[in-house]
Design an enzyme around this catalytic site. Structure first.
Site, PDB file in Angstrom:
ATOM      1  N   ASP A 153      25.273 -55.834  35.263  1.00  0.00           N
ATOM      2  CA  ASP A 153      24.227 -56.630  35.894  1.00  0.00           C
ATOM      3  C   ASP A 153      23.652 -55.829  37.072  1.00  0.00           C
ATOM      4  O   ASP A 153      23.284 -54.667  36.903  1.00  0.00           O
ATOM      5  CB  ASP A 153      24.820 -57.990  36.302  1.00  0.00           C
ATOM      6  CG  ASP A 153      23.799 -59.014  36.731  1.00  0.00           C
ATOM      7  OD1 ASP A 153      23.116 -59.573  35.861  1.00  0.00           O
ATOM      8  OD2 ASP A 153      23.679 -59.260  37.936  1.00  0.00           O
ATOM      9  N   TYR A 194      17.997 -59.323  44.366  1.00  0.00           N
ATOM     10  CA  TYR A 194      16.723 -59.658  43.720  1.00  0.00           C
ATOM     11  C   TYR A 194      15.567 -59.456  44.703  1.00  0.00           C
ATOM     12  O   TYR A 194      14.541 -58.857  44.364  1.00  0.00           O
ATOM     13  CB  TYR A 194      16.729 -61.122  43.266  1.00  0.00           C
ATOM     14  CG  TYR A 194      17.717 -61.436  42.182  1.00  0.00           C
ATOM     15  CD1 TYR A 194      17.345 -61.418  40.842  1.00  0.00           C
ATOM     16  CD2 TYR A 194      19.039 -61.783  42.475  1.00  0.00           C
ATOM     17  CE1 TYR A 194      18.239 -61.729  39.829  1.00  0.00           C
ATOM     18  CE2 TYR A 194      19.949 -62.090  41.477  1.00  0.00           C
ATOM     19  CZ  TYR A 194      19.547 -62.060  40.153  1.00  0.00           C
ATOM     20  OH  TYR A 194      20.449 -62.357  39.165  1.00  0.00           O
ATOM     21  N   HIS A 248      26.468 -62.407  28.284  1.00  0.00           N
ATOM     22  CA  HIS A 248      26.235 -61.598  29.475  1.00  0.00           C
ATOM     23  C   HIS A 248      27.519 -61.136  30.171  1.00  0.00           C
ATOM     24  O   HIS A 248      27.439 -60.438  31.178  1.00  0.00           O
ATOM     25  CB  HIS A 248      25.393 -62.406  30.460  1.00  0.00           C
ATOM     26  CG  HIS A 248      24.856 -61.601  31.611  1.00  0.00           C
ATOM     27  ND1 HIS A 248      23.978 -60.550  31.439  1.00  0.00           N
ATOM     28  CD2 HIS A 248      25.077 -61.686  32.953  1.00  0.00           C
ATOM     29  CE1 HIS A 248      23.672 -60.030  32.619  1.00  0.00           C
ATOM     30  NE2 HIS A 248      24.334 -60.701  33.552  1.00  0.00           N
TER      31      HIS A 248
END
Length: 340
Positions: free
Chosen positions: A108, A239, A303
């Site tokens: 990730d 982010y 994931h």
């Protein structure tokens, strides 16, 4: 703190000084070093299965709570989460532990940081294993700009999370961590799993099970406890800082990863399905990573491949490590010398 089991090398847990800031690291085994980087929402314990396998095979496995997570340095300023800072943390961990080189394994956002590290410090990082996130060189437009251009500005999940109060949706951790583990995985029925552009299939829906069968309850409880202590706000800064990294990496526009690399992804991962709806081939991905040795697609996995297919991921990492040409011997130890 040392934790061991049978003949398995003990797991050492400690706080170290990284570039003047405290970071929590897990350290297991001796030999050539493999440095593990996690994503959101996660902590260093996500790698315990792979660390044990790597350590038993004669390597040194090191994982950290990344900046903004767990017991590591967690500044509130978004500007302090750019790639120059987060890659600097990986370099600082090696310095603090007196390690001269390492192979990186990232998942990730940890994969994104590891990929930038391969470009920025090829002198330190000998190889890369990316889980769930393929490498994309710095291009003409940032990720967020491209998503908006593609018409996903109102639907892509991350835009909601990047809002100043985006972290509140993840409270309490006792609910959000099990939900994210379940819905992002390959466990839900077809058509019910996480979809990054469909809010009705979000990751924070109440999960139908407390802990997925593939998840270690001890890991889940430690992850929940870590976020109960740290909260989620600083983890979301990865982010928010993405555009800052895009600007900082302008000198590296188009630069590929030339070191050996491996890409592992879950066929049921909603994020992977969005970014490569057709399974990518080795030849396609070698355009941006000429050293790519293989692409491993895991059927029925979402994931969290390091948990959903833990043994397979460990085996793939070990096979990859066997092909690495280590440059230095000072931190390998006698056992690794005999392996060479």
């Amino acid at each position: 703190m040392n934790r061991g089991e049978g003949n398995r090398p003990p797991l050492r847990e400690r706080q170290i000084d990284v570039n003047g800031h405290p970071f929590r690291v897990l350290d297991q085994g001796d030999g050539p070093t493999v440095l593990f980087a996690h994503g959101f929402p996660d902590v260093g314990e996500t790698w315990l299965g792979q660390m044990a396998g790597v350590a038993e095979a004669g390597y040194r496995a090191v994982a950290l709570d990344m900046r903004g997570f767990g017991a590591s340095y967690s500044p509130s300023s978004v500007e302090l989460y750019s790639a120059l800072h987060t890659v600097g943390d990986l370099v600082g961990v090696l310095d603090a532990l007196e390690i001269s080189e390492a192979v990186l394994v990232g998942h990730d956002w940890g994969a994104d940081v590891a990929q930038r590290a391969m470009v920025l410090r090829p002198d330190l990082f000998r190889g890369l294993v990316s889980l769930s996130i393929p490498f994309l060189p710095r291009g003409e437009a940032s990720l967020w700009s491209q998503l908006k251009k593609d018409g996903l500005g109102d639907s892509y999940y991350a835009f909601e999370m990047m809002k100043p109060d985006g972290h509140l949706a993840f409270e309490p951790a006792a609910a959000s961590i099990p939900s994210a583990l379940y819905w992002l995985s390959g466990s839900p029925a077809v058509g019910e799993g996480w979809d990054p552009v469909d809010s009705s299939r979000g990751m924070l829906r109440p999960a139908p099970v407390g802990i997925p069968a593939w998840a270690d309850p001890t890991y889940v409880s430690r992850s929940i406890a870590a976020f109960q202590g740290s909260g989620f706000a600083t983890g979301l800064n990865y982010y928010r800082a993405s555009d800052i990294t895009f600007e900082q990496m302008s000198a590296f526009k188009g630069v590929p990863i030339r070191q050996p690399a491996l890409y592992i992804w879950g066929a049921e991962d909603g994020l992977c399905q969005l970014f490569h709806p057709e399974p990518p081939t080795v030849e396609q991905l070698r355009a941006s990573a000429p050293g790519l040795v293989d692409v491993v697609r895991l059927e029925g996995v979402g994931h969290w491949p390091q948990h959903e297919a833990a043994e397979r991921v460990t085996a793939e990492i070990l096979a990859f490590l066997a092909g690495i040409e280590w440059q230095c011997t000072s931190d390998m130890g006698a056992e690794s010398e005999s392996k060479r």
